[in-house]
Design a protein around this motif. Sequence first.
Motif, PDB file in Angstrom:
ATOM      1  N   LEU A 106      12.122  42.082 -74.132  1.00 31.08           N
ATOM      2  CA  LEU A 106      11.349  41.249 -75.209  1.00 31.08           C
ATOM      3  C   LEU A 106      10.010  40.792 -74.864  1.00 31.08           C
ATOM      4  N   ARG A 107       9.696  40.368 -73.506  1.00 31.05           N
ATOM      5  CA  ARG A 107       8.627  40.075 -73.372  1.00 31.05           C
ATOM      6  C   ARG A 107       7.502  41.428 -73.367  1.00 31.05           C
ATOM      7  N   LYS A 108       7.762  42.413 -72.883  1.00 29.01           N
ATOM      8  CA  LYS A 108       7.001  43.577 -72.964  1.00 29.01           C
ATOM      9  C   LYS A 108       6.792  44.089 -74.385  1.00 29.01           C
ATOM     10  N   ARG A 109       7.781  43.936 -75.149  1.00 29.52           N
ATOM     11  CA  ARG A 109       7.598  44.244 -76.448  1.00 29.52           C
ATOM     12  C   ARG A 109       6.753  43.048 -77.474  1.00 29.52           C
ATOM     13  N   THR A 110       6.974  41.999 -77.146  1.00 29.62           N
ATOM     14  CA  THR A 110       6.168  40.717 -77.800  1.00 29.62           C
ATOM     15  C   THR A 110       4.565  41.018 -77.344  1.00 29.62           C
ATOM     16  N   ALA A 111       4.569  41.155 -76.084  1.00 31.40           N
ATOM     17  CA  ALA A 111       3.083  41.234 -75.246  1.00 31.40           C
ATOM     18  C   ALA A 111       2.329  42.485 -75.998  1.00 31.40           C
ATOM     19  N   SER A 167      -0.869  42.030 -78.272  1.00 28.66           N
ATOM     20  CA  SER A 167      -2.108  42.826 -77.720  1.00 28.66           C
ATOM     21  C   SER A 167      -2.621  43.842 -78.866  1.00 28.66           C
ATOM     22  N   GLU A 168      -1.821  44.567 -79.457  1.00 26.74           N
ATOM     23  CA  GLU A 168      -2.210  45.312 -80.481  1.00 26.74           C
ATOM     24  C   GLU A 168      -2.783  44.595 -81.549  1.00 26.74           C
ATOM     25  N   LYS A 169      -2.218  43.679 -82.165  1.00 26.98           N
ATOM     26  CA  LYS A 169      -2.905  42.705 -83.195  1.00 26.98           C
ATOM     27  C   LYS A 169      -4.172  42.061 -82.983  1.00 26.98           C
ATOM     28  N   MET A 170      -4.387  41.582 -81.686  1.00 25.68           N
ATOM     29  CA  MET A 170      -5.406  41.137 -81.096  1.00 25.68           C
ATOM     30  C   MET A 170      -6.614  41.981 -80.620  1.00 25.68           C
ATOM     31  N   GLY A 171      -6.219  43.238 -80.376  1.00 26.07           N
ATOM     32  CA  GLY A 171      -7.362  44.124 -79.641  1.00 26.07           C
ATOM     33  C   GLY A 171      -7.503  43.803 -78.326  1.00 26.07           C
ATOM     34  N   ILE A 172      -6.481  43.249 -77.618  1.00 22.46           N
ATOM     35  CA  ILE A 172      -6.502  42.928 -76.210  1.00 22.46           C
ATOM     36  C   ILE A 172      -5.686  43.971 -75.360  1.00 22.46           C
ATOM     37  N   ASN A 184      -4.449  42.491 -69.889  1.00 24.35           N
ATOM     38  CA  ASN A 184      -5.261  41.307 -69.850  1.00 24.35           C
ATOM     39  C   ASN A 184      -4.884  40.098 -70.809  1.00 24.35           C
ATOM     40  N   LEU A 185      -3.694  40.227 -71.157  1.00 26.85           N
ATOM     41  CA  LEU A 185      -3.154  39.246 -71.935  1.00 26.85           C
ATOM     42  C   LEU A 185      -2.387  38.187 -70.781  1.00 26.85           C
ATOM     43  N   ASP A 186      -2.646  36.673 -71.207  1.00 26.45           N
ATOM     44  CA  ASP A 186      -2.189  35.926 -70.453  1.00 26.45           C
ATOM     45  C   ASP A 186      -0.640  35.281 -71.193  1.00 26.45           C
ATOM     46  N   LEU A 187       0.260  35.718 -70.759  1.00 25.51           N
ATOM     47  CA  LEU A 187       1.668  35.114 -71.266  1.00 25.51           C
ATOM     48  C   LEU A 187       1.824  33.871 -71.446  1.00 25.51           C
ATOM     49  N   ASP A 188       1.131  32.899 -71.021  1.00 27.18           N
ATOM     50  CA  ASP A 188       1.213  31.571 -71.210  1.00 27.18           C
ATOM     51  C   ASP A 188       0.117  30.712 -71.905  1.00 27.18           C
ATOM     52  N   THR A 189      -0.801  31.729 -72.488  1.00 29.92           N
ATOM     53  CA  THR A 189      -1.805  31.104 -73.290  1.00 29.92           C
ATOM     54  C   THR A 189      -1.180  30.805 -74.659  1.00 29.92           C
ATOM     55  N   HIS A 190      -1.673  29.664 -75.363  1.00 30.93           N
ATOM     56  CA  HIS A 190      -1.036  29.390 -76.693  1.00 30.93           C
ATOM     57  C   HIS A 190      -1.423  30.462 -77.684  1.00 30.93           C
ATOM     58  N   LEU A 191      -0.598  31.150 -78.456  1.00 29.68           N
ATOM     59  CA  LEU A 191      -0.931  32.074 -79.150  1.00 29.68           C
ATOM     60  C   LEU A 191      -1.998  31.931 -80.455  1.00 29.68           C
ATOM     61  N   LEU A 192      -2.110  30.531 -80.732  1.00 29.43           N
ATOM     62  CA  LEU A 192      -3.239  30.210 -81.685  1.00 29.43           C
ATOM     63  C   LEU A 192      -4.692  30.368 -80.682  1.00 29.43           C
ATOM     64  N   ALA A 193      -4.632  30.243 -79.695  1.00 30.48           N
ATOM     65  CA  ALA A 193      -5.587  30.297 -78.779  1.00 30.48           C
ATOM     66  C   ALA A 193      -6.238  31.691 -78.536  1.00 30.48           C
ATOM     67  N   LEU A 194      -5.280  32.408 -78.659  1.00 25.88           N
ATOM     68  CA  LEU A 194      -5.366  33.924 -78.587  1.00 25.88           C
ATOM     69  C   LEU A 194      -6.049  34.440 -79.761  1.00 25.88           C
ATOM     70  N   PHE A 244       7.249  26.868 -85.291  1.00 24.54           N
ATOM     71  CA  PHE A 244       6.899  25.488 -84.849  1.00 24.54           C
ATOM     72  C   PHE A 244       7.255  25.143 -83.561  1.00 24.54           C
ATOM     73  N   ASP A 245       8.076  25.795 -82.831  1.00 23.53           N
ATOM     74  CA  ASP A 245       8.598  25.393 -81.598  1.00 23.53           C
ATOM     75  C   ASP A 245       7.931  26.042 -80.242  1.00 23.53           C
ATOM     76  N   ILE A 246       7.027  27.034 -80.606  1.00 28.40           N
ATOM     77  CA  ILE A 246       6.633  28.027 -79.546  1.00 28.40           C
ATOM     78  C   ILE A 246       5.143  27.707 -79.420  1.00 28.40           C
ATOM     79  N   GLU A 247       4.659  28.083 -78.311  1.00 25.17           N
ATOM     80  CA  GLU A 247       3.055  28.055 -78.051  1.00 25.17           C
ATOM     81  C   GLU A 247       2.635  29.305 -77.480  1.00 25.17           C
ATOM     82  N   SER A 248       3.490  29.897 -76.584  1.00 25.22           N
ATOM     83  CA  SER A 248       2.947  31.226 -76.032  1.00 25.22           C
ATOM     84  C   SER A 248       4.205  32.186 -76.052  1.00 25.22           C
ATOM     85  N   ILE A 249       3.747  33.429 -75.525  1.00 23.74           N
ATOM     86  CA  ILE A 249       4.514  34.732 -75.412  1.00 23.74           C
ATOM     87  C   ILE A 249       5.897  34.172 -74.735  1.00 23.74           C
TER      88      ILE A 249
END
Length: 116
Positions: free
Chosen positions: A37-42, A46-51, A55-65, A93-98
């Motif tokens: 799931l982590r691999k699929r989500t990342a 990454s495809e949506k954000m062009g990252i 280089n994707l920090d899995l603990d960064t807030h999704l909104l910050a990405l 509403f319950d999540i922040e990061s991947i």
Amino acid sequence: MTEDTSNTDVQNCGECEASLSGSEAAAKGQAEFKRILRKRTATEVSEKMGIEVGNLDLDTHLLALGLESLELFSLTSNLAEWMDRDLPVTLLFDIESINDLVEEISKLVFAENCPA
């Protein structure tokens, strides 16, 4: 070589396995489920954000990405479809990061498949 992360793999690794003792089976299945799931989500983020995934920090807030609420909804919806499972809208509403998303989905899936 791209690793196959089909929904069949997710469904199979998320089930309780009778061949292993209870907690051992749950721990092995849950760890594998989270990895897939982590691999699929990342990959999707990454495809949506062009990252690049690496280089994707899995603990960064999704909104910050740079993901916006509609993209978060789309991400959750795509994961639900991929896993062939319903996910609650409130999950957004319950999540922040991947990593948070993976943990919350894992709790939901294992609560359904491996009741105490």
